[in-house]
Design a protein around this motif. Sequence first.
Motif, PDB file in Angstrom:
ATOM      1  N   TRP A   1      -0.385   3.562  -9.449  1.00 27.64           N
ATOM      2  CA  TRP A   1      -1.696   2.992  -9.112  1.00 27.64           C
ATOM      3  C   TRP A   1      -2.473   3.973  -8.226  1.00 27.64           C
ATOM      4  O   TRP A   1      -2.671   3.739  -7.044  1.00 27.64           O
ATOM      5  CB  TRP A   1      -1.527   1.644  -8.420  1.00 27.64           C
ATOM      6  CG  TRP A   1      -1.001   0.585  -9.339  1.00 27.64           C
ATOM      7  CD1 TRP A   1       0.298   0.288  -9.584  1.00 27.64           C
ATOM      8  CD2 TRP A   1      -1.776  -0.301 -10.142  1.00 27.64           C
ATOM      9  NE1 TRP A   1       0.389  -0.734 -10.494  1.00 27.64           N
ATOM     10  CE2 TRP A   1      -0.872  -1.122 -10.854  1.00 27.64           C
ATOM     11  CE3 TRP A   1      -3.152  -0.491 -10.329  1.00 27.64           C
ATOM     12  CZ2 TRP A   1      -1.285  -2.111 -11.732  1.00 27.64           C
ATOM     13  CZ3 TRP A   1      -3.568  -1.482 -11.205  1.00 27.64           C
ATOM     14  CH2 TRP A   1      -2.645  -2.270 -11.898  1.00 27.64           C
ATOM     15  N   GLN A   2      -2.894   5.070  -8.840  1.00 27.48           N
ATOM     16  CA  GLN A   2      -3.662   6.066  -8.114  1.00 27.48           C
ATOM     17  C   GLN A   2      -5.150   5.824  -8.315  1.00 27.48           C
ATOM     18  O   GLN A   2      -5.582   5.244  -9.309  1.00 27.48           O
ATOM     19  CB  GLN A   2      -3.272   7.474  -8.569  1.00 27.48           C
ATOM     20  CG  GLN A   2      -1.824   7.823  -8.234  1.00 27.48           C
ATOM     21  CD  GLN A   2      -1.485   9.257  -8.574  1.00 27.48           C
ATOM     22  OE1 GLN A   2      -2.253   9.952  -9.229  1.00 27.48           O
ATOM     23  NE2 GLN A   2      -0.321   9.710  -8.133  1.00 27.48           N
ATOM     24  N   ASP A   3      -5.931   6.285  -7.351  1.00 23.95           N
ATOM     25  CA  ASP A   3      -7.372   6.024  -7.388  1.00 23.95           C
ATOM     26  C   ASP A   3      -8.081   7.039  -8.270  1.00 23.95           C
ATOM     27  O   ASP A   3      -8.578   8.074  -7.813  1.00 23.95           O
ATOM     28  CB  ASP A   3      -7.948   6.049  -5.969  1.00 23.95           C
ATOM     29  CG  ASP A   3      -9.362   5.491  -5.928  1.00 23.95           C
ATOM     30  OD1 ASP A   3      -9.923   5.175  -7.005  1.00 23.95           O
ATOM     31  OD2 ASP A   3      -9.913   5.352  -4.825  1.00 23.95           O
TER      32      ASP A   3
ATOM     33  N   SER B   1       2.882   1.947  -2.573  1.00 24.89           N
ATOM     34  CA  SER B   1       3.422   1.970  -3.938  1.00 24.89           C
ATOM     35  C   SER B   1       2.722   2.988  -4.820  1.00 24.89           C
ATOM     36  O   SER B   1       2.624   2.797  -6.028  1.00 24.89           O
ATOM     37  CB  SER B   1       3.318   0.580  -4.561  1.00 24.89           C
ATOM     38  OG  SER B   1       1.977   0.167  -4.635  1.00 24.89           O
ATOM     39  N   SER B   2       2.222   4.113  -4.234  1.00 21.37           N
ATOM     40  CA  SER B   2       1.521   5.095  -5.045  1.00 21.37           C
ATOM     41  C   SER B   2       2.415   5.683  -6.124  1.00 21.37           C
ATOM     42  O   SER B   2       1.940   6.138  -7.156  1.00 21.37           O
ATOM     43  CB  SER B   2       0.972   6.210  -4.147  1.00 21.37           C
ATOM     44  OG  SER B   2       2.008   6.792  -3.394  1.00 21.37           O
TER      45      SER B   2
ATOM     46  N   ASN C   1       0.799  -1.208   0.000  1.00 22.19           N
ATOM     47  CA  ASN C   1       0.000   0.000   0.000  1.00 22.19           C
ATOM     48  C   ASN C   1       0.836   1.265   0.000  1.00 22.19           C
ATOM     49  O   ASN C   1       0.302   2.361   0.103  1.00 22.19           O
ATOM     50  CB  ASN C   1      -0.947  -0.003   1.206  1.00 22.19           C
ATOM     51  CG  ASN C   1      -2.087  -0.965   1.004  1.00 22.19           C
ATOM     52  OD1 ASN C   1      -2.492  -1.226  -0.111  1.00 22.19           O
ATOM     53  ND2 ASN C   1      -2.610  -1.514   2.085  1.00 22.19           N
TER      54      ASN C   1
ATOM     55  N   GLN D   1      -3.734   6.683  -3.366  1.00 24.20           N
ATOM     56  CA  GLN D   1      -3.383   5.391  -3.939  1.00 24.20           C
ATOM     57  C   GLN D   1      -4.619   4.498  -3.994  1.00 24.20           C
ATOM     58  O   GLN D   1      -5.460   4.518  -3.093  1.00 24.20           O
ATOM     59  CB  GLN D   1      -2.308   4.723  -3.093  1.00 24.20           C
ATOM     60  CG  GLN D   1      -1.850   3.384  -3.659  1.00 24.20           C
ATOM     61  CD  GLN D   1      -0.921   2.667  -2.707  1.00 24.20           C
ATOM     62  OE1 GLN D   1      -0.662   3.170  -1.625  1.00 24.20           O
ATOM     63  NE2 GLN D   1      -0.425   1.522  -3.112  1.00 24.20           N
TER      64      GLN D   1
END
Length: 210
Positions: free
Chosen positions: A10-12, A5-6, A3, A164
Amino acid sequence: MRNDSSADGWQDDFATRLKAQALLQTFNADLLSHPSATLTLERWCGLHRLASAAHITAHLLRDVEKTPTTEQRRELKVDNNEPIKYRRVQLFCGEHILSEADNWYVPARLTAAMNRQLEQTDTPFGRAVKELNFRRETISANVLWSVLPEGWEMQPTPTGKHAQLDIPQHVLEHRAILYTQGNLPFSEVVETYTREIFSFPLTPPTNRAR
């Protein structure tokens, strides 16, 4: 996936979720179209460079036991007196746990060498029994992660910075029966796939000036 690894992209946001949805569907379809989950994981590992060597290793969890149910005995076509063995492993690509597998198998339908390998080593099940040239019949395939929120297509695309993407620990579960070339069932497996299948940098979209 860790978690923290933004930085790996891998952003929301909707674009990332759409990519994740497509990747999960592709991975699921690949599993459904091949008899060996181990080899499918190795292809996925190599394609997405999850480790320096695209090789799946298993960690056998010992001193774990799950008694086969009446339904499982029926599916494996054995009576109550026939021994069924249980095996639980974690399958790794490098440092990433890609799946956790529960396996019930009929030792009398395997060779002595296969049984020794399954009992004494961490060899993945599919690799240990590959000489059977088995086929796989999927009983169920359940997606455990709703990647896109309900009504996403009716919402405006958000702008600005995003947190993330929060991916649950387990994203997919398959239950399958393995059959010999003579159409005799010899194993039932429940495979639970983890968010570690997404443990690679996601390339962000390129903003090109017009």
